[in-house]
Motif scaffolding. Structure first.
Motif, PDB file in Angstrom:
ATOM      1  N   ALA A 238       0.885  -1.157   0.207  1.00 34.22           N
ATOM      2  CA  ALA A 238       0.126  -0.045  -0.023  1.00 34.22           C
ATOM      3  C   ALA A 238       0.840   1.194  -0.067  1.00 34.22           C
ATOM      4  O   ALA A 238       0.653   2.072  -0.827  1.00 34.22           O
ATOM      5  N   PRO A 239       1.723   1.487   1.070  1.00 33.68           N
ATOM      6  CA  PRO A 239       2.875   2.536   0.609  1.00 33.68           C
ATOM      7  C   PRO A 239       3.403   2.822  -0.384  1.00 33.68           C
ATOM      8  O   PRO A 239       3.432   3.958  -1.001  1.00 33.68           O
ATOM      9  N   ALA A 240       3.746   1.663  -1.257  1.00 33.47           N
ATOM     10  CA  ALA A 240       4.511   1.838  -2.474  1.00 33.47           C
ATOM     11  C   ALA A 240       3.786   2.236  -3.442  1.00 33.47           C
ATOM     12  O   ALA A 240       4.050   2.924  -4.311  1.00 33.47           O
ATOM     13  N   LYS A 241       2.352   1.814  -3.513  1.00 27.88           N
ATOM     14  CA  LYS A 241       1.322   2.088  -4.553  1.00 27.88           C
ATOM     15  C   LYS A 241       1.120   3.800  -4.286  1.00 27.88           C
ATOM     16  O   LYS A 241       1.057   4.333  -5.398  1.00 27.88           O
ATOM     17  N   ALA A 242       1.128   4.132  -3.271  1.00 25.87           N
ATOM     18  CA  ALA A 242       0.783   5.663  -2.691  1.00 25.87           C
ATOM     19  C   ALA A 242       2.032   6.375  -3.566  1.00 25.87           C
ATOM     20  O   ALA A 242       1.693   7.494  -4.015  1.00 25.87           O
TER      21      ALA A 242
ATOM     22  N   TYR B 272      13.467   0.954 -12.649  1.00 23.58           N
ATOM     23  CA  TYR B 272      12.811   1.695 -11.430  1.00 23.58           C
ATOM     24  C   TYR B 272      11.483   1.659 -11.372  1.00 23.58           C
ATOM     25  O   TYR B 272      10.846   1.386 -10.123  1.00 23.58           O
ATOM     26  N   GLY B 273      10.708   1.470 -12.432  1.00 30.24           N
ATOM     27  CA  GLY B 273       9.146   1.310 -12.289  1.00 30.24           C
ATOM     28  C   GLY B 273       9.062   0.008 -11.621  1.00 30.24           C
ATOM     29  O   GLY B 273       8.147  -0.179 -10.947  1.00 30.24           O
ATOM     30  N   LEU B 274       9.659  -1.018 -12.514  1.00 32.84           N
ATOM     31  CA  LEU B 274       9.762  -2.528 -12.034  1.00 32.84           C
ATOM     32  C   LEU B 274       9.615  -2.509 -10.701  1.00 32.84           C
ATOM     33  O   LEU B 274       8.712  -3.208  -9.824  1.00 32.84           O
ATOM     34  N   ALA B 275      10.785  -2.114 -10.107  1.00 34.90           N
ATOM     35  CA  ALA B 275      10.999  -2.154  -8.693  1.00 34.90           C
ATOM     36  C   ALA B 275      10.054  -1.405  -7.777  1.00 34.90           C
ATOM     37  O   ALA B 275       9.820  -1.796  -6.613  1.00 34.90           O
ATOM     38  N   ALA B 276       9.531  -0.582  -8.452  1.00 37.17           N
ATOM     39  CA  ALA B 276       8.449   0.604  -7.535  1.00 37.17           C
ATOM     40  C   ALA B 276       7.333  -0.069  -7.629  1.00 37.17           C
ATOM     41  O   ALA B 276       6.537   0.180  -6.523  1.00 37.17           O
TER      42      ALA B 276
ATOM     43  N   LEU C 214      10.538   8.110  -9.934  1.00 41.59           N
ATOM     44  CA  LEU C 214      10.514   6.526  -9.782  1.00 41.59           C
ATOM     45  C   LEU C 214      11.500   5.780  -9.097  1.00 41.59           C
ATOM     46  O   LEU C 214      11.452   4.826  -8.534  1.00 41.59           O
ATOM     47  N   ARG C 215      12.881   6.596  -9.623  1.00 41.16           N
ATOM     48  CA  ARG C 215      13.972   6.202  -8.828  1.00 41.16           C
ATOM     49  C   ARG C 215      13.853   5.916  -7.273  1.00 41.16           C
ATOM     50  O   ARG C 215      14.170   5.232  -6.502  1.00 41.16           O
ATOM     51  N   LEU C 216      13.380   7.002  -6.843  1.00 41.11           N
ATOM     52  CA  LEU C 216      13.076   7.217  -5.199  1.00 41.11           C
ATOM     53  C   LEU C 216      11.979   6.199  -4.745  1.00 41.11           C
ATOM     54  O   LEU C 216      12.197   5.380  -3.693  1.00 41.11           O
ATOM     55  N   CYS C 217      10.940   5.879  -5.771  1.00 38.50           N
ATOM     56  CA  CYS C 217      10.177   5.070  -5.156  1.00 38.50           C
ATOM     57  C   CYS C 217      10.687   3.435  -5.389  1.00 38.50           C
ATOM     58  O   CYS C 217      10.479   2.773  -4.435  1.00 38.50           O
ATOM     59  N   ALA C 218      11.563   3.293  -6.087  1.00 34.46           N
ATOM     60  CA  ALA C 218      12.018   1.891  -6.019  1.00 34.46           C
ATOM     61  C   ALA C 218      13.160   1.939  -4.952  1.00 34.46           C
ATOM     62  O   ALA C 218      13.213   0.915  -4.216  1.00 34.46           O
ATOM     63  N   LYS C 219      14.024   2.948  -4.596  1.00 33.02           N
ATOM     64  CA  LYS C 219      14.872   2.800  -3.618  1.00 33.02           C
ATOM     65  C   LYS C 219      14.112   2.695  -2.164  1.00 33.02           C
ATOM     66  O   LYS C 219      14.588   1.973  -1.222  1.00 33.02           O
TER      67      LYS C 219
ATOM     68  N   THR D 186       4.039  -4.272 -13.004  1.00 38.82           N
ATOM     69  CA  THR D 186       3.635  -4.108 -14.192  1.00 38.82           C
ATOM     70  C   THR D 186       3.112  -2.618 -14.280  1.00 38.82           C
ATOM     71  O   THR D 186       3.319  -1.614 -15.154  1.00 38.82           O
ATOM     72  N   GLU D 187       2.557  -2.176 -13.295  1.00 36.44           N
ATOM     73  CA  GLU D 187       1.882  -0.708 -13.275  1.00 36.44           C
ATOM     74  C   GLU D 187       3.163   0.120 -13.262  1.00 36.44           C
ATOM     75  O   GLU D 187       3.089   1.291 -14.018  1.00 36.44           O
ATOM     76  N   GLY D 188       4.361  -0.399 -12.429  1.00 39.73           N
ATOM     77  CA  GLY D 188       5.376   0.776 -12.571  1.00 39.73           C
ATOM     78  C   GLY D 188       6.026   1.101 -13.786  1.00 39.73           C
ATOM     79  O   GLY D 188       6.465   2.026 -14.206  1.00 39.73           O
ATOM     80  N   VAL D 189       6.072  -0.228 -14.441  1.00 45.18           N
ATOM     81  CA  VAL D 189       6.881  -0.229 -15.975  1.00 45.18           C
ATOM     82  C   VAL D 189       6.110   0.592 -16.890  1.00 45.18           C
ATOM     83  O   VAL D 189       6.500   1.439 -17.800  1.00 45.18           O
ATOM     84  N   ILE D 190       4.807   0.450 -16.991  1.00 46.11           N
ATOM     85  CA  ILE D 190       3.665   1.170 -17.802  1.00 46.11           C
ATOM     86  C   ILE D 190       3.998   2.604 -17.375  1.00 46.11           C
ATOM     87  O   ILE D 190       3.977   3.194 -18.418  1.00 46.11           O
TER      88      ILE D 190
END
Length: 432
Positions: A26-30, A363-367, A41-46, A370-374
């Motif tokens: 949930a926090p990652a999706k937010a 970064y999108g994938l790690a974040a 996105l990089r910060l989301c992945a981190k 699929t939603e992150g890569v898109i």
């Protein structure tokens, strides 16, 4: 004596029936919902990924000079736009890659071990490529099988191959790629030695973790990534040998890489493949000319994401010389340092027919899978659309035709090096 691990104890077989992923994620999706650029996105992945996994993705070789220069090189290129061009939306981003039609002129580069970043792994990237109508690239060190990717992505696909010693293994992998509907081959030639990635050494990088105290503490700090890891099957090299566990990356690569692989070996490989093929890792015009003479249809300008030879040149800087050397009719792909749609526009204008991106989609994938890569590809597409519109070009063909007059290098007397991508500042991010 082998180490007892949660997977060997069968914990994943129990946890996969306990759907707690949504709670932990949930926090990652937010955070992902708030991201507006690749830096975000990089910060989301981190924030979501285990430290050693994020650093493996984020790092370059040695002092990471090439990594920084590869990104900052774009800031030294100015966009001298036309006005009153009379463009009527939408911008036409369609082009061809390896002779196949695609809807956008950029794509996710083949990268190893995607399931270490998120349990969806390569399937997430394939779904995103299918969604955007782009080329998809699969690494021979992927953690998802060729057949599975072929079922997800029906469009053009390129299979990336390293210079393996075992020719029977090469033949077997090539046969699988053809059966899986892959249209083209990319031979990676800048990986004949394993690069020195010092962040990995400091983190005692391994997949799966070695369960040291430091790694366990970090796993506790990143519950979304950890639950994904513990509730899914362990990774394998799905394209080569499913019996080889993915935690032996360096050992496996060092045992299979053939530094003695040369142009004659490359010619043999082209004969075995008998189709469109790129030589991936070119940074010199003379090597590009030799590759054309050997029979490669495509030059892939790349320095392996600045993860191999430190102080190798920024790919955007050598791109024009390679285009001049091979002429206007040889296909050129370029990757390296791309973080913005304006970076893609500059590469297309200076001689690339298409552009590969690695870190942005990972970064999108790690974040967020699929939603992150898109979202990563969406961000770059919107930025490229805006850049092309403001430049005054209505199509990719128009951008490539008029490109050299649109992009100019800043005079040396006024150049600055802002280090706009400094890692601790998030190079443009900071709102997540």
């Amino acid at each position: 004596m082998s180490t007892i691990t949660p997977h060997k104890l069968g914990l994943h077989k129990i946890l996969k029936h306990i759907p707690l992923n949504a709670i932990f994620d949930a926090p990652a999706k937010a955070r992902l919902a708030k991201a507006v650029n690749i830096a975000d996105l990089r910060l989301c992945a981190k924030a979501r990924a285990h430290k050693m996994v994020f650093d493996y993705l984020d790092a370059g070789a040695d002092d990471e000079i090439s990594l920084r220069r590869g990104k900052d090189a774009y800031s030294q290129l100015e966009m001298h736009y036309h006005v009153l061009s009379g463009l009527k939306p939408p911008i036409d981003m369609r082009t061809k890659v390896f002779g196949c039609d695609v809807d956008i002129p950029f794509f996710g580069c083949p990268t190893a071990g995607n399931r270490m970043f998120h349990w969806e792994g390569e399937t997430a990237a394939a779904k995103a490529a299918e969604h955007h109508g782009s080329l998809y690239g699969l690494s021979s060190l992927a953690t998802t099988g060729i057949a599975e990717i072929g079922e997800i992505h029906k469009g053009p696909k390129v299979f990336q191959l390293y210079v393996w010693k075992d020719r029977e293994l090469v033949k077997e992998v090539l046969a699988k790629a053809k059966e899986g509907g892959f249209n083209a081959l990319a031979l990676t030639v800048d990986f004949t030695w394993y690069g020195n990635r010092e962040r990995d050494i400091r983190n005692d990088f391994s997949i799966p973790p070695k369960y040291s105290v430091a790694q366990v503490i970090e796993a506790i700090r990143k519950p979304a990534w950890t639950y994904d890891f513990l509730s899914h099957d362990p990774y394998t090299y799905a394209c080569i040998n499913t019996d080889v566990p993915a935690d032996s990356l360096a050992a496996f690569v060092n045992s299979q890489i053939a530094p003695e692989f040369d142009w004659q070996d490359a010619e043999w490989l082209l004969g075995e493949w008998n189709g469109p093929a790129a030589v991936k890792g070119v940074v010199r015009p003379d090597d590009a000319v030799k590759a054309v003479e050997t029979g490669f249809s495509t030059m892939w300008v790349s320095n392996h994401g600045a993860r191999q030879l430190e102080t190798s040149p920024a790919t955007i800087d050598v791109l024009p010389s390679i285009r001049e050397a091979v002429g206007p009719d040889v296909e050129i792909i370029m990757d390296g340092g791309v973080q913005r749609g304006t970076d893609i526009a500059k590469a297309l204008a200076l001689g690339a027919d298409s552009v590969g991106v690695g870190k942005p989609y990972l970064y999108g994938l790690a974040a967020g899978g699929t939603e992150g890569v898109i979202k990563a590809l969406d961000i770059l597409k919107v930025e490229l659309d805006r850049a092309m519109g403001l430049l005054g070009v209505g199509s990719v063909d128009d951008l490539k035709k008029r490109g050299p007059g649109l992009i100019k290098r800043r005079p040396a007397s006024v150049r600055d090096y802002p280090d706009r991508y400094a890692y601790e500042r998030g190079y443009g991010g900071g709102v997540i």
